[in-house]
Design an enzyme around this catalytic site. Structure first.
Site, mmCIF file in Angstrom:
data_model
loop_
_atom_site.group_PDB
_atom_site.id
_atom_site.type_symbol
_atom_site.label_atom_id
_atom_site.label_comp_id
_atom_site.label_asym_id
_atom_site.label_seq_id
_atom_site.Cartn_x
_atom_site.Cartn_y
_atom_site.Cartn_z
ATOM 1 C CE LYS A 11 29.046 34.219 33.170
ATOM 2 N NZ LYS A 11 28.627 33.635 34.478
ATOM 3 C CE1 TYR A 51 30.625 37.642 37.568
ATOM 4 C CE2 TYR A 51 32.515 36.931 36.295
ATOM 5 C CZ TYR A 51 31.144 37.049 36.440
ATOM 6 O OH TYR A 51 30.283 36.590 35.467
ATOM 7 C CG ASN A 114 26.117 30.812 34.598
ATOM 8 O OD1 ASN A 114 27.039 31.445 34.076
ATOM 9 N ND2 ASN A 114 25.537 31.214 35.712
ATOM 10 C CG HIS A 117 27.846 39.074 33.493
ATOM 11 N ND1 HIS A 117 27.728 38.994 34.855
ATOM 12 C CD2 HIS A 117 27.725 40.391 33.176
ATOM 13 C CE1 HIS A 117 27.565 40.230 35.345
ATOM 14 N NE2 HIS A 117 27.559 41.090 34.350
ATOM 15 C CD GLU A 128 28.155 44.332 35.415
ATOM 16 O OE1 GLU A 128 28.110 43.779 36.531
ATOM 17 O OE2 GLU A 128 27.401 44.015 34.469
HETATM 18 P P1 DAT Z 1 24.197 35.794 37.761
HETATM 19 O O1 DAT Z 1 25.328 35.464 36.817
HETATM 20 O O2 DAT Z 1 22.926 35.062 37.402
HETATM 21 O O3 DAT Z 1 23.985 37.268 37.949
HETATM 22 P P2 DAT Z 1 25.431 35.800 40.416
HETATM 23 O O4 DAT Z 1 25.674 37.264 40.213
HETATM 24 O O5 DAT Z 1 24.751 35.384 41.677
HETATM 25 O O6 DAT Z 1 24.608 35.177 39.187
HETATM 26 O O7 DAT Z 1 26.823 35.002 40.358
HETATM 27 C C1 DAT Z 1 27.801 35.365 39.399
HETATM 28 C C2 DAT Z 1 28.379 34.112 38.812
HETATM 29 O O8 DAT Z 1 29.067 33.372 39.825
HETATM 30 C C3 DAT Z 1 27.353 33.112 38.253
HETATM 31 O O9 DAT Z 1 26.940 33.424 36.951
HETATM 32 C C4 DAT Z 1 28.125 31.835 38.303
HETATM 33 C C5 DAT Z 1 28.938 31.972 39.584
HETATM 34 N N1 DAT Z 1 28.210 31.352 40.711
HETATM 35 C C6 DAT Z 1 27.153 31.865 41.391
HETATM 36 N N2 DAT Z 1 26.728 31.027 42.349
HETATM 37 C C7 DAT Z 1 27.550 29.937 42.270
HETATM 38 C C8 DAT Z 1 27.653 28.710 42.982
HETATM 39 N N3 DAT Z 1 26.798 28.428 43.993
HETATM 40 N N4 DAT Z 1 28.620 27.836 42.609
HETATM 41 C C9 DAT Z 1 29.489 28.110 41.607
HETATM 42 N N5 DAT Z 1 29.445 29.267 40.893
HETATM 43 C C10 DAT Z 1 28.497 30.156 41.216
HETATM 44 MG MG MG Z 2 25.123 38.711 38.859
#
Ligand code: DAT
Ligand code: MG
Length: 140
Positions: A11, A51, A114, A117, A128
């Site tokens: 990212k 997304y 973070n 992905h 994807e």
């Molecule tokens: P992951 O990337 O671990 O699969 P996810 O699919 O739940 O996590 O969410 C996708 C992305 O969205 C994640 O990498 C970062 C963002 N995200 C998730 N929860 C968030 C939050 N509470 N606040 C801000 N960004 C968030």
């Molecule tokens: Mg995810």
């Protein structure tokens, strides 16, 4: 366990801090092979579509803006149990909860920024991979 393929993104927070190689080393050290890789700058339309599953979440706008803020590296990783293995190497979504030695523990700045992905299931991995790569770009 079968040989699988999964989809990964390094990212913007990580490409900006020149961490691409260090992150790829963690994938390779875990036995994941890179079978496709390209550096792109995502369009807003691409980020919103990629997304789309999160479109009703409160952080959606912030997530899209972040993903288009700098280039990313999109990759296909292959190996034994690659989908779960990649999620292990990545660590928990929230870096405060990520295990020692994971990408997110070592490099992530926040739950939003973070660093990586990774696909979460065989169906999403297939979708994807197709979203960013043609079959001809996958070189096993
Ligand atoms: P992951 O990337 O671990 O699969 P996810 O699919 O739940 O996590 O969410 C996708 C992305 O969205 C994640 O990498 C970062 C963002 N995200 C998730 N929860 C968030 C939050 N509470 N606040 C801000 N960004 C968030
Ligand atoms: Mg995810």
């Amino acid at each position: 366990m079968a040989i699988e393929r999964t989809f990964s993104i390094i990212k913007p927070d990580a490409t900006k801090r020149n961490l691409t190689g260090k992150i790829i080393a963690k994938f390779e050290d875990a036995g994941l092979r890179i079978v496709a890789s390209k550096r792109i700058h995502m369009s807003k339309e691409q980020a919103e579509a990629f997304y789309g599953v999160h479109k009703d979440r409160p952080f959606f706008g912030e997530l899209v803006d972040f993903m288009i803020s700098e280039p990313v590296v999109v990759q296909v990783l292959e190996g034994e149990d690659a989908i779960a293995k990649n999620r292990e190497v990545m660590g928990a979504t929230n870096p405060a909860e990520a295990a020692e030695g994971t990408v997110r523990k070592d490099f992530a700045l926040s739950i939003g920024e973070n660093s990586v992905h990774g696909s979460d299931a065989p169906e999403t991995a297939a979708e994807e991979i197709k979203f960013f790569f043609s079959d001809a770009e996958l070189v096993g």
